[in-house]
Design a protein around this motif. Structure first.
Motif, PDB file in Angstrom:
ATOM      1  N   CYS A   3       0.721  -1.193  -0.077  1.00 55.53           N
ATOM      2  CA  CYS A   3       0.044   0.022   0.096  1.00 55.53           C
ATOM      3  C   CYS A   3       0.777   1.042   0.076  1.00 55.53           C
ATOM      4  N   ASP A   4       0.639   2.149  -1.007  1.00 56.09           N
ATOM      5  CA  ASP A   4       1.341   3.506  -0.827  1.00 56.09           C
ATOM      6  C   ASP A   4       0.953   4.572   0.128  1.00 56.09           C
ATOM      7  N   MET A  10      -1.366  -5.516   0.456  1.00 52.17           N
ATOM      8  CA  MET A  10      -2.771  -5.400   0.139  1.00 52.17           C
ATOM      9  C   MET A  10      -3.568  -6.767  -0.341  1.00 52.17           C
ATOM     10  N   TRP A  11      -4.616  -6.730  -0.331  1.00 52.90           N
ATOM     11  CA  TRP A  11      -5.141  -7.997  -0.866  1.00 52.90           C
ATOM     12  C   TRP A  11      -5.849  -7.772  -2.131  1.00 52.90           C
ATOM     13  N   ARG A  12      -5.486  -8.986  -3.111  1.00 51.83           N
ATOM     14  CA  ARG A  12      -6.163  -8.890  -4.328  1.00 51.83           C
ATOM     15  C   ARG A  12      -7.574  -9.241  -4.478  1.00 51.83           C
ATOM     16  N   TRP A  13      -8.210  -8.098  -5.246  1.00 48.62           N
ATOM     17  CA  TRP A  13      -9.516  -8.479  -5.351  1.00 48.62           C
ATOM     18  C   TRP A  13      -9.733  -9.016  -6.882  1.00 48.62           C
ATOM     19  N   PRO A  14     -10.412 -10.362  -7.032  1.00 49.20           N
ATOM     20  CA  PRO A  14     -10.464 -11.061  -8.232  1.00 49.20           C
ATOM     21  C   PRO A  14     -10.876 -10.026  -9.468  1.00 49.20           C
ATOM     22  N   ALA A  15     -10.773  -9.997 -10.663  1.00 56.62           N
ATOM     23  CA  ALA A  15     -11.298  -9.076 -11.659  1.00 56.62           C
ATOM     24  C   ALA A  15     -10.700 -10.041 -12.673  1.00 56.62           C
ATOM     25  N   GLU A  22      -7.712  -5.268  -8.790  1.00 54.33           N
ATOM     26  CA  GLU A  22      -7.945  -4.279  -7.760  1.00 54.33           C
ATOM     27  C   GLU A  22      -7.253  -4.888  -6.494  1.00 54.33           C
ATOM     28  N   GLU A  23      -6.329  -4.107  -5.989  1.00 54.23           N
ATOM     29  CA  GLU A  23      -5.728  -4.506  -4.782  1.00 54.23           C
ATOM     30  C   GLU A  23      -6.370  -3.558  -3.697  1.00 54.23           C
ATOM     31  N   ILE A  24      -6.612  -3.984  -2.398  1.00 48.07           N
ATOM     32  CA  ILE A  24      -7.051  -3.240  -1.324  1.00 48.07           C
ATOM     33  C   ILE A  24      -6.475  -3.543  -0.174  1.00 48.07           C
ATOM     34  N   CYS A  25      -6.016  -2.499   0.478  1.00 49.35           N
ATOM     35  CA  CYS A  25      -5.272  -2.579   1.878  1.00 49.35           C
ATOM     36  C   CYS A  25      -6.195  -2.996   2.882  1.00 49.35           C
ATOM     37  N   GLY A  70     -17.426  -3.500   3.003  1.00 47.89           N
ATOM     38  CA  GLY A  70     -16.106  -3.672   3.352  1.00 47.89           C
ATOM     39  C   GLY A  70     -15.159  -4.314   2.305  1.00 47.89           C
ATOM     40  N   ILE A  71     -14.821  -5.362   2.342  1.00 47.96           N
ATOM     41  CA  ILE A  71     -14.316  -6.196   1.146  1.00 47.96           C
ATOM     42  C   ILE A  71     -14.634  -7.573   1.244  1.00 47.96           C
ATOM     43  N   PHE A  72     -14.490  -8.329   0.386  1.00 45.13           N
ATOM     44  CA  PHE A  72     -14.793  -9.924   0.350  1.00 45.13           C
ATOM     45  C   PHE A  72     -15.835 -10.271   1.177  1.00 45.13           C
ATOM     46  N   ASP A  73     -17.046  -9.963   0.925  1.00 45.82           N
ATOM     47  CA  ASP A  73     -18.244 -10.272   1.165  1.00 45.82           C
ATOM     48  C   ASP A  73     -18.458 -10.049   2.556  1.00 45.82           C
TER      49      ASP A  73
END
Length: 130
Positions: A3-4, A10-15, A22-25, A70-73
């Motif tokens: 994360c910058d 960061m977690w990778r968000w599948p696309a 998309e990667e999310i911290c 948030g993220i991931f369901d």
């Protein structure tokens, strides 16, 4: 990816691989988007709490309670349901009946963004030159 904003992983968000990754911290929830037709690295700027979060939607969530996606369901308050997604509408704590933990979590996450990273041009996006 690191994360910058806060330097954590960061977690990778599948696309779809041909579109964007998309990667999310997991710490500050900053996102970085990589890919596109010209392969760019896009880093959306800081947004204040009232502009950053979407309302969570999923079968089984009570309609009169406002959950934050948030993220991931998973909601910010920890509710997890398969197929949960962000709605087309922003989460506004003053509307509906917000979950108290969500508001606290949103505030804690907001505090994790250093002041120096909150400017409109604080995060650098890079486009590949063709």
């Amino acid at each position: 990816m690191e994360c910058d904003v806060c330097g954590r992983a960061m977690w990778r968000w599948p696309a779809l691989p041909t579109v964007w990754d998309e990667e999310i911290c997991s710490w500050c929830h900053a996102s970085t988007h990589v890919g596109g037709e010209s392969f760019a690295v896009a880093r959306p700027p800081y947004l204040p709490v009232e502009m950053r979060w979407e309302k969570a939607v999923a079968d089984g969530l009570p309609l009169r309670v406002s959950h934050v996606f948030g993220i991931f369901d998973r909601t910010l308050c920890g509710v997890q349901q398969a197929g949960m997604s962000p709605s087309d509408y922003g989460w506004l704590p003053q509307r509906g009946t917000p979950v108290a933990l969500a508001g606290k979590a949103a505030g804690v996450i907001d505090d994790r963004w250093p002041q120096a990273m909150r400017g409109e041009d604080a995060r650098v996006s890079v486009a590949r030159r063709l």
